[in-house]
Design an enzyme around this catalytic site. Structure first.
Site, short mmCIF file in Angstrom:
data_model
loop_
_atom_site.label_atom_id
_atom_site.label_comp_id
_atom_site.label_asym_id
_atom_site.label_seq_id
_atom_site.Cartn_x
_atom_site.Cartn_y
_atom_site.Cartn_z
N GLU A 47 -6.44 -7.67 -0.63
CA GLU A 47 -6.09 -6.83 1.14
C GLU A 47 -7.40 -6.11 1.06
O GLU A 47 -7.77 -5.53 0.42
CB GLU A 47 -5.93 -6.29 1.57
N GLU A 99 0.87 -1.34 -0.06
CA GLU A 99 -0.13 0.29 0.02
C GLU A 99 0.89 1.43 0.20
O GLU A 99 0.63 1.55 0.99
CB GLU A 99 -1.08 0.39 0.97
C1 IDC Z 1 -2.32 -3.98 10.62
C2 IDC Z 1 -3.45 -5.22 11.61
C3 IDC Z 1 -1.88 -4.17 12.90
C4 IDC Z 1 -0.90 -3.93 12.87
C5 IDC Z 1 -1.66 -3.22 12.05
C6 IDC Z 1 0.49 -2.45 11.58
O1 IDC Z 1 -4.03 -4.73 11.25
O2 IDC Z 1 -3.08 -5.13 13.77
O3 IDC Z 1 -0.96 -3.88 14.64
O4 IDC Z 1 -1.27 -3.35 10.67
O5 IDC Z 1 0.80 -1.12 11.37
C7 IDC Z 1 -3.84 -2.30 5.98
C8 IDC Z 1 -2.77 -2.19 5.91
C9 IDC Z 1 -2.78 -3.49 7.41
C10 IDC Z 1 -2.83 -3.36 8.89
C11 IDC Z 1 -4.69 -3.15 7.90
C12 IDC Z 1 -5.41 -2.80 9.30
O6 IDC Z 1 -2.24 -3.53 4.47
O7 IDC Z 1 -0.92 -3.55 7.58
O8 IDC Z 1 -2.91 -3.81 9.48
N1 IDC Z 1 -5.27 -1.95 7.08
O9 IDC Z 1 -4.66 -1.58 9.96
N2 IDC Z 1 -3.88 -1.31 5.20
C13 IDC Z 1 -5.78 -0.30 5.51
C14 IDC Z 1 -5.91 -1.31 6.29
#
Ligand code: IDC
Length: 512
Positions: free
Chosen positions: A282, A194
């Site tokens: 995702e 992303e």
């Molecule tokens: C989130 C995980 C969370 C972790 C975080 C790290 O759910 O546990 O602490 O990342 O920064 C994304 C990302 C993905 C995120 C997820 C939710 O690709 O890494 O995971 N998210 O925030 N994009 C949109 C949402």
């Protein structure tokens, strides 16, 4: 030892044809329904038809992209549906063959995404052990290969924002991975999860122009997934200016159903209509923080759109982290043989969406006798978070305290806006506050352009934002529209604007 999947000699044609009809049958039956799960029809097996129902490498072979459509080696449409790991280094325990096998055989999952963070705690380009991280990814690919599943190797950029930040590491990583898996027809490469912040589509194209040739030199045909700006949402920008000169590229769109709704769906539809091949590598059915309440209605709208376009989708996330996007309850310590009792609401929804059957407590493959209590996301505060995960922000429990109380309505110019605190959590000693905003045009006539300025108690930075342009001055946030939500008709509303701030102040609040 990774098993190579050979291309198909003539005698295999019959099998291929057979597989193709099965795939077609599956796709046409795949107006996947996620109806409210009333307990338990009489079918108590909890098993679904497994292999026979899903597109797998041994029957579909090397994938290719034809127009907008992911297709098998013969050119027939293929839709992949799967689950993404959370960071492989935080939850290595779920990279095991029994775990993947259950998803394939009982959940109809045909693709696993291996998310390897590049910059978060334990990240490949920051403080991670690169050899260990690669060994986790390789184990995941090996299990998927042995189980006849597709697998995505995901270079999971996030806080590093721009994929060019660590492009040298990315080049070496994809050189190694694509030479290792040159003969595997089941491996897809996701070269930047992303891109975000100020990263432009031109930045991403420049990065892709360096990485794609490296992969192509080893593996001329593998499907490569390219992220898009703004956390893989601006597929319109890719559609307007796609990467040329290579086949088998797809562009990613990510959504979180409680945050991203109609406007992102229409961005997707327009991009597909413009000829862009899209892969949803995702998605979550909670909000963009990975936590908060689920929005099942929006989730189902997304799935029916994706199914109608035969777009592939991979859900976030396979872990027991104490957050609503995790498919396992935080109290679940198992690493395979999951039963309904082990699943969070997200997991129960996913199972039912993929199989068409609810998974009740008695219906589990391993015969657990307890019925599922789906009404609770059982999260003991100590959880069972593995000590392995300590380097990560395991405290990201997303307490929703204050979510209902903290709402402010005010007007500025022609609009009235309501800002609500939707979620808050602590992570690595910092405090995250997620807000959503609704706007209404109260001017009595159409308007084009609007501005909202919000004052907060303390300084902050933005960790995420959507459907607006944001700028920070001291402890104020100014929000103006994107090109697509500039115009609001008389009495019209916009409701999918939101942002997440991160601050050192525990008692951070929105000022009057
Ligand atoms: C989130 C995980 C969370 C972790 C975080 C790290 O759910 O546990 O602490 O990342 O920064 C994304 C990302 C993905 C995120 C997820 C939710 O690709 O890494 O995971 N998210 O925030 N994009 C949109 C949402």
């Amino acid at each position: 030892m990774s098993q190579k999947i050979a291309s198909f000699p003539l005698p295999m044609l019959l099998i291929l044809a057979f597989g193709f009809f099965i795939v077609l049958g599956f796709l046409s039956a795949a107006s996947v329904q996620a109806e409210e799960s009333e307990s338990a029809a009489e079918d108590t097996s909890g098993e679904v038809s497994g292999d026979s129902a899903i597109a797998v490498p041994s029957t579909c072979g090397a994938l290719q992209v034809i127009g907008t459509q992911l297709s098998d080696s013969e050119g027939n449409p293929v839709q992949l549906k799967g689950i993404s790991t959370l960071g492989v280094v935080w939850y290595p325990e779920y990279i095991n063959k029994d775990c993947f096998a259950q998803f394939k055989n009982e959940w109809n999952i045909n693709i696993i995404r291996l998310a390897m963070y590049t910059a978060e705690s334990g990240g490949y380009c920051t403080d991670g052990d690169q050899e260990y991280l690669k060994s986790l990814v390789k184990s995941g690919v090996e299990y998927a290969t042995e189980l006849d599943m597709y697998v995505i190797i995901d270079w999971h950029i996030l806080s590093d924002g721009n994929p060019n930040t660590y492009i040298e590491e990315a080049k070496a990583f994809f050189e190694e991975m694509s030479s290792t898996y040159a003969d595997n027809v089941n491996v897809l490469y996701e070269i930047c999860n992303e891109p975000n912040g100020s990263t432009t589509w031109a930045d991403i194209k420049a990065y892709a122009a360096e990485i794609i040739p490296i992969i192509r030199a080893n593996d001329p045909d593998a499907v490569i997934l390219v992220g898009t700006p703004n956390w893989s949402q601006y597929v319109d920008q890719a559609a307007a200016d796609p990467i040329t000169g290579y086949d088998n590229l797809m562009y990613t769109l990510h959504f979180y159903a409680a945050t991203h709704t109609d406007s992102l769906r229409s961005t997707l539809t327009s991009a597909v209509n413009a000829g862009l091949p899209i892969f949803v590598s995702e998605y979550g059915i909670c909000d963009a923080s990975g936590n908060g309440a689920l929005d099942i209605d929006q989730a189902n709208q997304w799935i029916s759109l994706l199914d109608s376009c035969q777009i592939s989708y991979v859900m976030w996330n396979l872990s027991n982290r104490d957050e609503s996007s995790a498919i396992l309850k935080s109290t679940c310590t198992k690493t395979s043989d999951f039963t309904a009792d082990d699943l969070n609401e997200s997991g129960l929804w996913l199972y039912e969406m993929l199989t068409g059957e609810p998974l009740s407590g008695e219906d589990t493959a391993s015969g657990s006798s307890n019925s599922a209590d789906t009404s609770e996301n059982a999260s003991s505060s100590d959880g069972n978070s593995d000590s392995d995960n300590n380097s990560a922000d395991t405290s990201n429990g997303g307490t929703q305290a204050g979510a209902s109380g903290d709402t402010r309505t005010a007007s500025e110019g022609s609009i009235e806006y309501t800002v609500s605190l939707a979620n808050q959590w602590e992570s690595n000693g910092q405090y995250y506050f997620q807000y959503t905003m609704e706007l209404e045009n109260i001017s009595g006539s159409g308007l084009s352009g609007w501005t909202v300025t919000l004052n907060f108690s303390d300084s902050f930075s933005l960790s995420d934002s959507w459907n607006g342009e944001y700028s920070i001055t001291d402890s104020s946030l100014t929000i103006t529209p994107k090109s697509y939500n500039q115009t609001i008709e008389a009495d019209g509303t916009i409701s999918d604007i939101g942002f997440i701030v991160v601050t050192d102040a525990m008692d951070f609040t929105l000022e009057q």
